[in-house]
Design an enzyme around this catalytic site. Structure first.
Site, PDB file in Angstrom:
ATOM      1  N   ASN A   1       1.022  -1.148   0.090  1.00  0.00           N
ATOM      2  CA  ASN A   1       0.167   0.131   0.073  1.00  0.00           C
ATOM      3  C   ASN A   1       0.681   1.189  -0.043  1.00  0.00           C
ATOM      4  O   ASN A   1       0.634   2.231  -0.689  1.00  0.00           O
ATOM      5  CB  ASN A   1      -1.005  -0.014   1.141  1.00  0.00           C
ATOM      6  CG  ASN A   1      -0.441  -0.406   2.771  1.00  0.00           C
ATOM      7  OD1 ASN A   1       0.720  -0.794   2.594  1.00  0.00           O
ATOM      8  ND2 ASN A   1      -1.213   0.043   3.596  1.00  0.00           N
TER       9      ASN A   1
ATOM     10  N   GLU B   1       2.695  -5.010  12.442  1.00  0.00           N
ATOM     11  CA  GLU B   1       1.807  -3.982  12.354  1.00  0.00           C
ATOM     12  C   GLU B   1       0.753  -4.479  11.359  1.00  0.00           C
ATOM     13  O   GLU B   1       1.069  -4.770  10.137  1.00  0.00           O
ATOM     14  CB  GLU B   1       2.789  -2.576  11.674  1.00  0.00           C
ATOM     15  CG  GLU B   1       2.227  -1.500  12.117  1.00  0.00           C
ATOM     16  CD  GLU B   1       1.136  -0.925  11.083  1.00  0.00           C
ATOM     17  OE1 GLU B   1      -0.008  -1.421  11.219  1.00  0.00           O
ATOM     18  OE2 GLU B   1       1.787  -0.137  10.119  1.00  0.00           O
TER      19      GLU B   1
ATOM     20  N   GLY C   1       4.819 -14.525  -1.051  1.00  0.00           N
ATOM     21  CA  GLY C   1       5.309 -14.852   0.457  1.00  0.00           C
ATOM     22  C   GLY C   1       5.068 -16.389   0.810  1.00  0.00           C
ATOM     23  O   GLY C   1       6.004 -16.932   1.691  1.00  0.00           O
TER      24      GLY C   1
ATOM     25  N   GLY D   1       8.577 -17.038   2.556  1.00  0.00           N
ATOM     26  CA  GLY D   1       8.359 -16.519   3.944  1.00  0.00           C
ATOM     27  C   GLY D   1       8.873 -17.500   4.966  1.00  0.00           C
ATOM     28  O   GLY D   1       9.607 -17.075   6.134  1.00  0.00           O
TER      29      GLY D   1
ATOM     30  N   CYS E   1      -3.857   1.142   6.944  1.00  0.00           N
ATOM     31  CA  CYS E   1      -4.314   0.345   7.922  1.00  0.00           C
ATOM     32  C   CYS E   1      -4.964   1.158   9.157  1.00  0.00           C
ATOM     33  O   CYS E   1      -5.646   0.708  10.011  1.00  0.00           O
ATOM     34  CB  CYS E   1      -3.091  -0.493   8.596  1.00  0.00           C
ATOM     35  SG  CYS E   1      -1.498   0.681   8.654  1.00  0.00           S
TER      36      CYS E   1
ATOM     37  N   GLY F   1       9.048 -11.899  -4.488  1.00  0.00           N
ATOM     38  CA  GLY F   1       8.268 -13.122  -4.681  1.00  0.00           C
ATOM     39  C   GLY F   1       7.251 -13.215  -3.908  1.00  0.00           C
ATOM     40  O   GLY F   1       6.891 -12.502  -2.814  1.00  0.00           O
TER      41      GLY F   1
ATOM     42  N   GLU G   1       6.488   1.305  15.706  1.00  0.00           N
ATOM     43  CA  GLU G   1       7.227   2.045  14.661  1.00  0.00           C
ATOM     44  C   GLU G   1       7.131   3.317  14.652  1.00  0.00           C
ATOM     45  O   GLU G   1       6.593   3.972  15.184  1.00  0.00           O
ATOM     46  CB  GLU G   1       7.056   1.298  13.406  1.00  0.00           C
ATOM     47  CG  GLU G   1       7.160  -0.251  13.278  1.00  0.00           C
ATOM     48  CD  GLU G   1       7.113  -0.862  11.916  1.00  0.00           C
ATOM     49  OE1 GLU G   1       6.268  -0.760  11.399  1.00  0.00           O
ATOM     50  OE2 GLU G   1       8.168  -1.293  11.607  1.00  0.00           O
TER      51      GLU G   1
HETATM   52  P1  NAI Z   1      -0.530 -10.159   3.199  1.00  0.00           P
HETATM   53  O1  NAI Z   1      -0.386  -9.880   4.450  1.00  0.00           O
HETATM   54  O2  NAI Z   1      -0.743 -11.529   2.744  1.00  0.00           O
HETATM   55  O3  NAI Z   1       0.677  -9.573   2.569  1.00  0.00           O
HETATM   56  C1  NAI Z   1       1.586  -8.612   3.133  1.00  0.00           C
HETATM   57  C2  NAI Z   1       3.082  -9.200   2.918  1.00  0.00           C
HETATM   58  O4  NAI Z   1       3.138 -10.633   3.309  1.00  0.00           O
HETATM   59  C3  NAI Z   1       3.466  -9.416   1.334  1.00  0.00           C
HETATM   60  O5  NAI Z   1       5.011  -8.962   1.111  1.00  0.00           O
HETATM   61  C4  NAI Z   1       3.185 -10.880   1.314  1.00  0.00           C
HETATM   62  O6  NAI Z   1       4.090 -11.544   0.017  1.00  0.00           O
HETATM   63  C5  NAI Z   1       3.753 -11.401   2.475  1.00  0.00           C
HETATM   64  N1  NAI Z   1       3.313 -12.785   2.941  1.00  0.00           N
HETATM   65  C6  NAI Z   1       1.944 -13.329   2.320  1.00  0.00           C
HETATM   66  N2  NAI Z   1       1.925 -14.769   2.970  1.00  0.00           N
HETATM   67  C7  NAI Z   1       3.166 -14.813   3.515  1.00  0.00           C
HETATM   68  C8  NAI Z   1       3.724 -16.009   4.116  1.00  0.00           C
HETATM   69  N3  NAI Z   1       3.139 -16.923   4.375  1.00  0.00           N
HETATM   70  N4  NAI Z   1       5.048 -15.846   4.938  1.00  0.00           N
HETATM   71  C9  NAI Z   1       5.536 -14.499   4.671  1.00  0.00           C
HETATM   72  N5  NAI Z   1       5.113 -13.652   4.065  1.00  0.00           N
HETATM   73  C10 NAI Z   1       4.137 -13.854   3.297  1.00  0.00           C
HETATM   74  O7  NAI Z   1      -1.672  -9.040   2.710  1.00  0.00           O
HETATM   75  P2  NAI Z   1      -2.687  -9.422   1.373  1.00  0.00           P
HETATM   76  O8  NAI Z   1      -3.005 -10.781   1.168  1.00  0.00           O
HETATM   77  O9  NAI Z   1      -1.945  -8.522   0.191  1.00  0.00           O
HETATM   78  O10 NAI Z   1      -3.683  -8.364   1.619  1.00  0.00           O
HETATM   79  C11 NAI Z   1      -4.981  -8.981   2.215  1.00  0.00           C
HETATM   80  C12 NAI Z   1      -5.479  -7.971   3.378  1.00  0.00           C
HETATM   81  O11 NAI Z   1      -4.496  -7.834   4.203  1.00  0.00           O
HETATM   82  C13 NAI Z   1      -5.816  -6.493   2.730  1.00  0.00           C
HETATM   83  O12 NAI Z   1      -7.074  -6.342   1.971  1.00  0.00           O
HETATM   84  C14 NAI Z   1      -5.898  -5.863   4.108  1.00  0.00           C
HETATM   85  O13 NAI Z   1      -6.970  -5.713   4.392  1.00  0.00           O
HETATM   86  C15 NAI Z   1      -4.734  -6.359   4.864  1.00  0.00           C
HETATM   87  N6  NAI Z   1      -3.356  -5.590   4.709  1.00  0.00           N
HETATM   88  C16 NAI Z   1      -3.136  -4.759   5.752  1.00  0.00           C
HETATM   89  C17 NAI Z   1      -1.918  -4.156   5.649  1.00  0.00           C
HETATM   90  C18 NAI Z   1      -1.753  -3.007   6.615  1.00  0.00           C
HETATM   91  O14 NAI Z   1      -1.020  -2.242   6.181  1.00  0.00           O
HETATM   92  N7  NAI Z   1      -1.811  -3.295   7.920  1.00  0.00           N
HETATM   93  C19 NAI Z   1      -1.347  -3.949   4.393  1.00  0.00           C
HETATM   94  C20 NAI Z   1      -1.466  -4.911   3.517  1.00  0.00           C
HETATM   95  C21 NAI Z   1      -2.575  -5.680   3.657  1.00  0.00           C
END
Ligand code: NAI
Ligand code: MG
Length: 489
Positions: free
Chosen positions: A161, A258, A216, A220, A292, A214, A470
């Protein structure tokens, strides 16, 4: 590992490598991911689809770089952080266009928010680094010393984001503290992060910062459970956080998280309704609501509910949706098709739950952008706090409005949320504002404002919004560890 050489057509290179031990290299798995512009649908560049072997190489490089970097002089690290800030400043306009092209946000927002805030992280921690030191304690018969040491190799996983700002929030304190890093940005939006590392790569000894791109699920676990990784910092969804915490548990390493939010923006009868409505509209559309800390639950005192709602709808309806590069545009394209579809799913959920769509509630069509992922900014009224639209993070330009009568019942509902990241209270009664702020279970509270974060104020969650603070000095504690030395006299 083979090094990558590519050409620049337009804003971006055709293909980006991983950055491991000071070199740009191809993934050992040989796969790439194509990134596109969410406003136009046009292809932008390819990135590496990393795998566990890439992670091994990156962690090995970070481990090898740690002894020298962890003993580097503060002056040296400070100068590097300041030089990163200077270089970002010099290319601010270009970075803002790149952030917009990959993420869909407006160039204006990237220019006035993302770039200065990212630069500010390097500036802030270049100063804060001098306050990292041990302590002595005096005892009658002995001296106690605590050394504060960098914790080691850290894994940092960030979302899409505000990618450049996220990378800066993570890298600046880690580098200030003397840690070495393996950074994994999101697979959909990360081109400014790759460009940041290209820009600053020559300033850092090889291996101090490594970047693996790549999915996650492919990298990850290998990264967070790696025995040479000593800490993980994550920003993203609560669902992914739980997986990362499991990997970290196997490795017995500390985490900072976070995560999501469903923040309450509380409007009391005495509030300045024009300003509250203007700011609620800002919170709805800022970064397309992919924030967020968005104030996505507005609690309005019933006596001013109708007057507020009318003003709020008028403010939101005046928002221009469309071309992110146009100076008048305030709402660009959603970051990805997944996000675009997720938010539209909530329009259906809202209708099904009996909420009213006060404005918006559909995709937006934008002339000349037939493939753009645009949504109308949306206000849901007549919402009850137990509806899914009030409980779940939508992460789009959607705000729910809930009416309230009794202050303590309203606060019960405000706190009836799995999240607690931010929030606001609007009141001209000083005692009421303090009373409500005291009772809100949330990490950041604004009084008569929203999205106003002076540098150095800690940001982080209560409950499932995460842990760790943070953007502030506090996070340096998480990148360091103390050692106690006891010397009898
Ligand atoms: P996500 O939490 O899955 O992705 C964020 C990061 O985590 C990316 O770099 C992704 O590649 C990585 N990731 C995903 N699976 C992983 C694993 N098993 N191990 C390590 N890293 C991993 O978020 P996503 O699926 O893109 O978005 C879904 C929802 O999450 C959004 O609609 C929103 O509600 C929330 N979100 C909240 C954020 C915040 O700033 N608090 C930021 C992004 C998403
Ligand atoms: Mg996910």
């Amino acid at each position: 590992m083979s090094t990558i050489e590519t050409t620049r057509t337009g804003l971006f290179l055709d293909e980006y490598g991983h950055f491991i031990n000071g070199e740009w290299v191809a993934s050992q798995g040989g796969r790439t991911i194509a990134l596109s512009n969410p406003a136009t649908g046009r292809a932008l560049a390819k990135i590496q689809a990393g795998n566990a072997r890439d992670v091994q190489a990156a962690v090995a490089a970070a481990k090898a770089a740690f002894p020298a970097w962890s003993r580097s002089r503060i002056e040296e690290r400070q100068e590097i952080l300041l030089e990163i800030a200077r270089r970002l400043k010099a290319r601010s306009a270009e970075f803002a266009r790149m952030e917009s092209a990959n993420n869909g946000k407006t160039v204006t927002e990237a220019t006035i928010h993302d770039l200065p805030e990212a630069i500010g992280q390097f500036e802030y921690f270049s100063g804060a680094v001098y306050s990292l030191h041990g302590e002595t304690r005096d005892y009658p018969d002995l001296i106690g010393l605590t050394h504060r040491e960098p914790i080691g190799v850290v894994a940092q996983i960030i979302p899409w984001n505000v990618p450049l700002l996220m990378a800066s929030m993570k890298l600046a304190p880690a580098l200030a503290a003397g840690c070495t890093v393996v950074l994994k940005p999101a697979e959909t939006v990360c081109l400014t992060v790759l460009e940041l590392i290209r820009e600053i790569g020559d300033l850092l000894p090889p291996g101090v910062v490594n970047l693996v791109t790549g999915y996650g699920q492919d990298v990850g676990e290998a990264l967070v459970a790696h025995p040479d990784v000593r800490k993980v910092a994550f920003t993203g969804s609560t669902a992914t956080a739980r997986k990362i915490i499991e990997y970290a548990a196997r490795n017995t390493i500390p985490q900072t998280m976070e995560l999501g939010g469903k923040s309450a923006n509380i409007i009391c009868a005495s509030a300045d309704l024009d300003e509250a409505a203007r700011t609620a509209a800002l919170s709805t559309v800022f970064n397309k609501g992919e924030v967020c800390m968005a104030g996505s639950r507005v609690f309005v005192e019933r006596s001013v509910h109708d007057a507020f709602l009318e003003k709020f709808v008028r403010e939101v309806d005046s928002v221009q949706v469309g071309d992110p590069s146009h100076a008048e545009t305030r709402l660009g394209a959603m970051s990805s098709r997944a996000q675009y579809e997720k938010v539209q799913g909530y329009f259906d959920i809202a209708r099904g739950e009996g909420a009213e769509i006060a404005t918006g509630g559909t995709a937006a069509t934008v002339a000349d952008f037939p493939d753009g992922l645009f949504l109308k900014p949306t206000i849901l009224s007549g919402v009850r706090n137990d509806m899914r639209v009030a409980q779940e993070e939508i992460f789009g330009p959607v705000t729910s409005v809930i009416a309230w009568d009794d202050e303590s019942e309203m606060l019960r509902q405000v706190n009836d949320s799995r999240y607690g990241l931010a929030g606001a209270v609007w009141s001209n009664d000083l005692k009421q504002a303090h009373r409500i702020a005291r009772d809100m279970q949330t990490g950041v509270i604004w009084v008569n404002t929203y999205y106003n974060l002076p540098r150095g104020m800690p940001v982080g969650g209560y409950k499932q919004s995460g842990f760790g603070r943070e953007l502030s000095w506090d996070i340096l504690r998480d990148y360091t560890i103390t050692k106690s030395v006891i010397i009898p006299l």
